[in-house]
Design a protein around this motif. Sequence first.
Motif, PDB file in Angstrom:
ATOM      1  N   LEU A 127      10.611  -1.271  -5.502  1.00 43.31           N
ATOM      2  CA  LEU A 127       9.186  -1.047  -4.719  1.00 43.31           C
ATOM      3  C   LEU A 127       9.602  -1.832  -4.010  1.00 43.31           C
ATOM      4  CD1 LEU A 127       7.388  -0.643  -8.599  1.00 43.31           C
ATOM      5  CD2 LEU A 127       7.750   1.077  -6.759  1.00 43.31           C
ATOM      6  N   ILE A 128       9.600  -3.256  -3.959  1.00 40.83           N
ATOM      7  CA  ILE A 128       9.984  -3.954  -2.663  1.00 40.83           C
ATOM      8  C   ILE A 128       9.726  -3.332  -1.409  1.00 40.83           C
ATOM      9  CG2 ILE A 128      11.051  -5.652  -2.521  1.00 40.83           C
ATOM     10  CD1 ILE A 128      11.295  -6.835  -5.100  1.00 40.83           C
ATOM     11  N   GLU A 129      11.916  -3.189  -1.224  1.00 40.38           N
ATOM     12  CA  GLU A 129      11.982  -1.926  -0.753  1.00 40.38           C
ATOM     13  C   GLU A 129      10.974  -1.196   0.429  1.00 40.38           C
ATOM     14  OE1 GLU A 129      16.613  -0.483  -1.080  1.00 40.38           O
ATOM     15  OE2 GLU A 129      16.937  -1.792  -1.937  1.00 40.38           O
ATOM     16  N   SER A 130      10.334  -0.504  -0.988  1.00 37.04           N
ATOM     17  CA  SER A 130       9.018   0.920  -0.108  1.00 37.04           C
ATOM     18  C   SER A 130       8.158  -0.173   0.529  1.00 37.04           C
ATOM     19  CB  SER A 130       8.681   1.735  -1.744  1.00 37.04           C
ATOM     20  OG  SER A 130       9.625   2.234  -1.962  1.00 37.04           O
ATOM     21  N   LEU A 131       7.592  -0.870  -0.121  1.00 35.64           N
ATOM     22  CA  LEU A 131       6.757  -2.401   0.464  1.00 35.64           C
ATOM     23  C   LEU A 131       7.426  -2.539   1.680  1.00 35.64           C
ATOM     24  CD1 LEU A 131       5.656  -4.064  -2.345  1.00 35.64           C
ATOM     25  CD2 LEU A 131       4.127  -2.252  -1.162  1.00 35.64           C
ATOM     26  N   ILE A 132       8.669  -2.688   1.964  1.00 38.69           N
ATOM     27  CA  ILE A 132       9.123  -4.035   3.321  1.00 38.69           C
ATOM     28  C   ILE A 132       8.810  -2.060   3.951  1.00 38.69           C
ATOM     29  CG2 ILE A 132      10.523  -4.364   4.253  1.00 38.69           C
ATOM     30  CD1 ILE A 132      11.337  -6.134   1.726  1.00 38.69           C
ATOM     31  N   ARG A 133       9.420  -1.697   3.509  1.00 35.17           N
ATOM     32  CA  ARG A 133       9.559  -0.220   4.654  1.00 35.17           C
ATOM     33  C   ARG A 133       8.520   0.598   5.005  1.00 35.17           C
ATOM     34  NH1 ARG A 133      13.118   2.130   0.757  1.00 35.17           N
ATOM     35  NH2 ARG A 133      11.523   3.106   0.383  1.00 35.17           N
ATOM     36  N   LYS A 134       7.947  -0.183   5.068  1.00 34.93           N
ATOM     37  CA  LYS A 134       5.693   0.552   4.605  1.00 34.93           C
ATOM     38  C   LYS A 134       5.057  -1.297   5.703  1.00 34.93           C
ATOM     39  CE  LYS A 134       3.684   3.776   1.461  1.00 34.93           C
ATOM     40  NZ  LYS A 134       3.085   4.788   2.818  1.00 34.93           N
ATOM     41  N   GLY A 135       5.922  -1.994   6.356  1.00 32.60           N
ATOM     42  CA  GLY A 135       5.715  -3.005   6.848  1.00 32.60           C
ATOM     43  C   GLY A 135       4.863  -4.042   6.077  1.00 32.60           C
ATOM     44  N   ILE A 136       5.181  -4.586   4.867  1.00 31.62           N
ATOM     45  CA  ILE A 136       4.103  -4.766   4.022  1.00 31.62           C
ATOM     46  C   ILE A 136       4.913  -5.912   3.864  1.00 31.62           C
ATOM     47  CG2 ILE A 136       2.970  -5.118   1.759  1.00 31.62           C
ATOM     48  CD1 ILE A 136       1.726  -3.246   3.510  1.00 31.62           C
ATOM     49  N   GLU A 137       4.340  -7.216   4.303  1.00 30.80           N
ATOM     50  CA  GLU A 137       5.088  -8.790   3.895  1.00 30.80           C
ATOM     51  C   GLU A 137       5.362  -9.315   2.384  1.00 30.80           C
ATOM     52  OE1 GLU A 137       4.161 -13.180   5.295  1.00 30.80           O
ATOM     53  OE2 GLU A 137       4.310 -11.251   6.942  1.00 30.80           O
ATOM     54  N   LEU A 138       5.489  -9.617   1.787  1.00 31.84           N
ATOM     55  CA  LEU A 138       5.690 -10.238   0.079  1.00 31.84           C
ATOM     56  C   LEU A 138       5.465 -10.737   0.385  1.00 31.84           C
ATOM     57  CD1 LEU A 138       5.011  -8.696  -2.715  1.00 31.84           C
ATOM     58  CD2 LEU A 138       7.298  -8.287  -2.648  1.00 31.84           C
ATOM     59  N   ARG A 139       4.679 -11.818  -0.706  1.00 34.14           N
ATOM     60  CA  ARG A 139       4.758 -13.391  -0.522  1.00 34.14           C
ATOM     61  C   ARG A 139       4.864 -14.025  -2.385  1.00 34.14           C
ATOM     62  NH1 ARG A 139       0.969 -15.955   4.057  1.00 34.14           N
ATOM     63  NH2 ARG A 139       1.661 -15.364   5.777  1.00 34.14           N
ATOM     64  N   PHE A 140       6.002 -14.166  -2.702  1.00 36.02           N
ATOM     65  CA  PHE A 140       5.331 -14.515  -3.413  1.00 36.02           C
ATOM     66  C   PHE A 140       5.325 -16.587  -3.408  1.00 36.02           C
ATOM     67  CE2 PHE A 140       8.540 -10.987  -4.005  1.00 36.02           C
ATOM     68  CZ  PHE A 140       8.233 -10.502  -4.947  1.00 36.02           C
ATOM     69  N   THR A 141       4.251 -16.236  -4.963  1.00 36.71           N
ATOM     70  CA  THR A 141       3.783 -18.074  -5.351  1.00 36.71           C
ATOM     71  C   THR A 141       3.390 -18.334  -6.419  1.00 36.71           C
ATOM     72  OG1 THR A 141       1.939 -19.304  -4.676  1.00 36.71           O
ATOM     73  CG2 THR A 141       0.850 -16.630  -5.373  1.00 36.71           C
ATOM     74  N   THR A 142       3.923 -19.395  -7.526  1.00 35.40           N
ATOM     75  CA  THR A 142       3.219 -19.648  -8.238  1.00 35.40           C
ATOM     76  C   THR A 142       2.390 -19.800  -8.886  1.00 35.40           C
ATOM     77  OG1 THR A 142       3.715 -22.453  -8.146  1.00 35.40           O
ATOM     78  CG2 THR A 142       5.240 -21.412  -8.164  1.00 35.40           C
ATOM     79  N   ASN A 143       1.640 -19.878  -8.905  1.00 31.26           N
ATOM     80  CA  ASN A 143       0.382 -19.406  -8.918  1.00 31.26           C
ATOM     81  C   ASN A 143      -1.002 -18.907  -7.863  1.00 31.26           C
ATOM     82  OD1 ASN A 143      -3.017 -20.064 -10.307  1.00 31.26           O
ATOM     83  ND2 ASN A 143      -1.854 -20.906 -11.015  1.00 31.26           N
ATOM     84  N   LEU A 144      -1.239 -17.920  -8.047  1.00 32.83           N
ATOM     85  CA  LEU A 144      -2.674 -16.811  -7.288  1.00 32.83           C
ATOM     86  C   LEU A 144      -3.819 -17.883  -7.224  1.00 32.83           C
ATOM     87  CD1 LEU A 144      -2.392 -13.119  -8.445  1.00 32.83           C
ATOM     88  CD2 LEU A 144      -1.519 -14.191  -5.874  1.00 32.83           C
ATOM     89  N   ASN A 145      -4.538 -18.774  -8.188  1.00 29.74           N
ATOM     90  CA  ASN A 145      -5.765 -19.189  -8.084  1.00 29.74           C
ATOM     91  C   ASN A 145      -5.977 -19.376  -7.045  1.00 29.74           C
ATOM     92  OD1 ASN A 145      -7.185 -18.754 -10.286  1.00 29.74           O
ATOM     93  ND2 ASN A 145      -5.421 -19.046 -11.237  1.00 29.74           N
ATOM     94  N   PRO A 146      -4.866 -20.453  -6.000  1.00 29.58           N
ATOM     95  CA  PRO A 146      -5.447 -20.811  -4.681  1.00 29.58           C
ATOM     96  C   PRO A 146      -6.049 -19.947  -3.354  1.00 29.58           C
ATOM     97  CG  PRO A 146      -3.796 -22.622  -5.946  1.00 29.58           C
ATOM     98  CD  PRO A 146      -3.556 -21.169  -6.415  1.00 29.58           C
ATOM     99  N   LEU A 147      -5.260 -19.307  -3.382  1.00 30.73           N
ATOM    100  CA  LEU A 147      -5.843 -18.075  -3.062  1.00 30.73           C
ATOM    101  C   LEU A 147      -7.036 -17.242  -3.043  1.00 30.73           C
ATOM    102  CD1 LEU A 147      -4.569 -16.223   0.182  1.00 30.73           C
ATOM    103  CD2 LEU A 147      -3.217 -14.968  -1.395  1.00 30.73           C
ATOM    104  N   ARG A 148      -6.800 -17.245  -4.169  1.00 29.53           N
ATOM    105  CA  ARG A 148      -8.531 -16.295  -4.347  1.00 29.53           C
ATOM    106  C   ARG A 148      -9.404 -17.264  -3.826  1.00 29.53           C
ATOM    107  NH1 ARG A 148     -11.526 -16.590  -8.697  1.00 29.53           N
ATOM    108  NH2 ARG A 148     -12.470 -14.447  -9.169  1.00 29.53           N
ATOM    109  N   GLU A 149      -9.151 -18.570  -4.769  1.00 32.87           N
ATOM    110  CA  GLU A 149     -10.521 -19.513  -4.529  1.00 32.87           C
ATOM    111  C   GLU A 149     -10.661 -19.494  -2.739  1.00 32.87           C
ATOM    112  OE1 GLU A 149     -12.190 -20.730  -6.542  1.00 32.87           O
ATOM    113  OE2 GLU A 149     -11.280 -19.105  -7.849  1.00 32.87           O
ATOM    114  N   ALA A 150      -9.771 -19.542  -2.055  1.00 35.73           N
ATOM    115  CA  ALA A 150      -9.704 -19.916  -0.458  1.00 35.73           C
ATOM    116  C   ALA A 150     -10.308 -18.161   0.118  1.00 35.73           C
ATOM    117  CB  ALA A 150      -8.198 -20.215   0.125  1.00 35.73           C
ATOM    118  N   ILE A 151      -9.739 -17.505  -0.581  1.00 36.54           N
ATOM    119  CA  ILE A 151     -10.363 -16.178  -0.156  1.00 36.54           C
ATOM    120  C   ILE A 151     -12.045 -15.406  -0.480  1.00 36.54           C
ATOM    121  CG2 ILE A 151     -10.708 -13.792  -0.476  1.00 36.54           C
ATOM    122  CD1 ILE A 151      -7.666 -13.863  -0.717  1.00 36.54           C
TER     123      ILE A 151
END
Length: 170
Positions: A127-151
């Motif tokens: 799946l990670i390779e499939s995302l990369i082939r579609k030009g998707i940037e995949l990021r990993f973080t320890t916790n999604l809450n800061p990004l969610r709150e910012a959005i």
Amino acid sequence: MLFHFSEDNSIETFVPKEKQNRLDFPAVVWAIDEEHEFTYYFPRDCPRIVCRRDEATTDEHLQLFFNNTIANTIVTVESDWYTRISKQTIFRYCFNDEGFELFDKTAGYFISRQIVKPKSIEKYDNLIESLIRKGIELRFTTNLNPLREAILASDFKGFGIHRFNNAKKP
């Protein structure tokens, strides 16, 4: 062509169901278009945030959510999901468009109130390779809450938040 993704490869018929988190909504079969299918290249319960750049993305949003990348789409997931994503196999069920109506253009969601039989089923590994082939940037973080709150604190509209009830608590 529309699609439905599942970890189960034995579904012969899709019967309309109510969404557990939207009991006021009628029973339907959900499908997604090809442009947005990458949002389901994850284990079903994986919490993730999708940010998509388009012509309405302001300079402020570019600075906040797309800083230091040329990618038009970024998917962010919690680091604890890396191994599950890298080992997950999913199945893409293919549907004819007939009987479906557009539900959400931004997300690429379609619904049908009828029973749907898939035309075919395809296995998706790597799946990670499939995302990369579609030009998707995949990021990993320890916790999604800061990004969610910012959005949510911004007026940015080019996002999707999936399965957030499975994210770590702040």
